[in-house]
Design an enzyme around this catalytic site. Structure first.
Site, mmCIF file in Angstrom:
data_model
loop_
_atom_site.group_PDB
_atom_site.id
_atom_site.type_symbol
_atom_site.label_atom_id
_atom_site.label_comp_id
_atom_site.label_asym_id
_atom_site.label_seq_id
_atom_site.Cartn_x
_atom_site.Cartn_y
_atom_site.Cartn_z
ATOM 1 C CG HIS A 263 -1.783 1.175 1.391
ATOM 2 N ND1 HIS A 263 -3.113 1.179 1.002
ATOM 3 C CD2 HIS A 263 -1.553 2.412 1.906
ATOM 4 C CE1 HIS A 263 -3.640 2.370 1.263
ATOM 5 N NE2 HIS A 263 -2.704 3.140 1.821
ATOM 6 C CD GLU A 264 1.561 3.511 3.744
ATOM 7 O OE1 GLU A 264 1.692 4.566 3.099
ATOM 8 O OE2 GLU A 264 0.578 3.282 4.480
ATOM 9 C CG HIS A 267 0.515 6.423 -0.392
ATOM 10 N ND1 HIS A 267 -0.460 7.267 -0.889
ATOM 11 C CD2 HIS A 267 -0.049 5.741 0.641
ATOM 12 C CE1 HIS A 267 -1.577 7.083 -0.179
ATOM 13 N NE2 HIS A 267 -1.356 6.165 0.742
ATOM 14 C CD GLU A 293 -4.886 7.090 1.025
ATOM 15 O OE1 GLU A 293 -4.651 5.869 0.838
ATOM 16 O OE2 GLU A 293 -4.261 7.772 1.865
#
Length: 494
Positions: A263-264, A267, A293
């Protein structure tokens, strides 16, 4: 002299960007490395820095330069940059420096207290600090609302998601409410008939970290421009030239830290690919929190939880942790596509996740608009969790209303970005599949170059050049359409 006003502005915003760089790295250090006794001094230093940035941005000369620059001969990107400069200036002048400083101070105090209060389930201690944050944020919201002619909550929402309003959110989330509970129930019922073997730990933190680093490399993270660390709450921070991502490890759970990293990394790849030639200028910043997001959820959910990617990941998992029945391919996929009603937002599957977001949105809007007080949060949280997920959080503050970091520093208006991001991610992945007919085969082979080129061309390289609506329309042929999210969930889980 041609563009002299505009050029003067670019130098000022470059200076602001450099102070922002220092603030970002000091903030990252506060969450990852700083000893507890450093909290007060660091909070004061960060508050001082925020006041300095505010003073530079709200200098009377800025307004004159912005007005004069409009008349100058600027190209499209420069005009977009001027629009973003103007937006930053207009947001900043609504607040006195004293409020900027106070918000920074009460936020640091609340976040620092939260680190020990959450594990101790200490709602009373947390609430005392949160009241100060809410008081300051209500004051900020009133100043912004009066100037913008919006509701207090909408005035804060506008900071994170320009152009979004609670009226639009109510339509989007109302649509979700009409079909998501039934879909969730169908998926849970379907999966109840399927036996799944849970991976058996322990999974040593060192090996989890190495697996995370290997996965980041697979996903194209540039380690010359970033790093992975540990924090109480996973996040992506730093600056485009030095992106800092974090996760947290649990030796009984392999999936949570790994998908936190994925997930990160979404980003981080966005940050690392923002337009280099405009770095230091507002136009080079990420478009909005929902677009940010959308990138993390594109990586974590659309790509990361796909069968093709999970099969690609499995040999790396086995190499680290050895063979076991849970690591048979179909079971490993089932484990990572499991839908369960749970307490924790960051560990939630993509079907139940929107329930966590809508719940927070409804509570924070009522809180900022003054319809409820901090004392009302636990009971409301329990009521909404029971409504959406059939779970009670009565007296379980740690896994209920104290689980997130966002409210500690006054980020009211951020939570809707997660579900908006999930909708954007589904729409973008659909468009990528249409543009790249070989995509699923490429993912299965670990070849992401075409997919990342598509993201770079359509999202990453544009920074804030376009509005959110323009960016998504250019990339997919239409503005935000939540139908793609629903179709994605139905196709994957039913």
């Amino acid at each position: 002299m041609e563009k002299q006003n505009y050029n003067h502005l670019t130098r000022t915003f470059q200076r602001l960007s450099r102070f922002g760089h220092l603030s970002a790295i000091a903030g990252w250090d506060m969450f990852t490395n700083m000893p507890p006794n450093g909290s007060t001094a660091r909070g004061e230093a960060l508050a001082e820095l925020s006041v300095l940035q505010h003073q530079i941005l709200t200098d009377k000369k800025i307004a004159t330069l912005l007005q004069a620059a409009v008349q100058e001969d600027l190209n499209d990107v420069e005009r977009a940059n001027l629009r973003e400069m103007t937006r930053q200036y207009q947001e900043a002048i609504l607040l006195p420096a004293s409020l900027v400083e106070e918000k920074s101070l009460v936020g640091t105090r609340c976040e620092h207290g939260w680190r020990t209060q959450r594990p101790a389930n200490d709602w009373q201690g947390f609430a005392a600090n949160l009241k100060d944050v809410v008081r300051v944020c209500r004051e900020e919201a009133k100043l912004r609302a009066d100037a913008k002619g919006k509701s207090r909550y909408d005035a804060l929402l506008d900071i994170y998601e320009p152009g979004m309003s609670s009226a639009k959110l109510d339509v989007l989330f109302g649509d979700l409410r009409s079909w998501l509970p039934e879909l969730l129930q169908k998926v849970v019922d379907k999966q109840a008939k399927e036996s799944v073997i849970t991976p058996a730990g322990p999974f040593a933190t060192h090996d989890q970290r190495e697996l995370g680093l290997e996965t980041m490399k697979l996903l194209g993270f540039n380690f010359n421009g970033g790093r992975l660390d540990v924090s109480a709450h996973p996040f992506c921070g730093g600056v485009p030239e030095d992106v800092r991502i974090t996760t947290r490890y649990d030796e009984s759970d392999l999936v949570s830290a790994l998908f936190g990293v994925i997930h990160e990394t979404g980003h981080a790849r966005y940050e690392q690919n923002l337009p280099r030639e405009w770095l230091g200028q507002p136009v080079a910043l990420a478009r909005s929190t929902a677009i940010h997001e959308s990138q993390s959820l594109f990586f974590e959910m659309q790509l990361g939880r796909s069968k093709e990617f999970l099969k690609l990941l499995l040999p790396k998992v086995i190499a680290r942790f050895g063979k076991q029945p849970a690591f048979e391919a179909s079971n490993f996929i089932a484990v990572n596509q499991r839908v369960e009603r749970g307490f924790i937002r960051v560990d939630a599957d993509e079907v139940s996740y929107p329930a966590h977001v809508v719940l927070r949105y409804e509570i924070e809007r009522a809180l900022i608009d003054g319809d409820i007080e901090v004392e009302d949060i636990p009971a409301l949280w329990d009521e909404k969790m029971q409504h959406w997920l059939g779970l009670s959080t009565k007296d379980n503050f740690r896994n209920g209303c104290m689980q997130d970091i966002h409210w500690t520093d006054g980020a009211f208006g951020y939570f809707p970005s997660y579900t908006l991001g999930a909708m954007y991610a589904a729409q973008l992945f659909n468009a990528a599949k249409l543009a790249l007919p070989q995509l699923e085969a490429d993912i299965a082979e670990g070849n992401f170059s075409a997919l990342f080129d598509w993201l770079r061309q359509n999202i990453w390289q544009h920074g804030s050049r376009f509005t959110t609506s323009e960016l998504i329309t250019n990339a997919t042929g239409e503005d935000l359409n939540p139908l793609y999210f629903r179709k994605h969930l139905e196709a994957r889980y039913l």
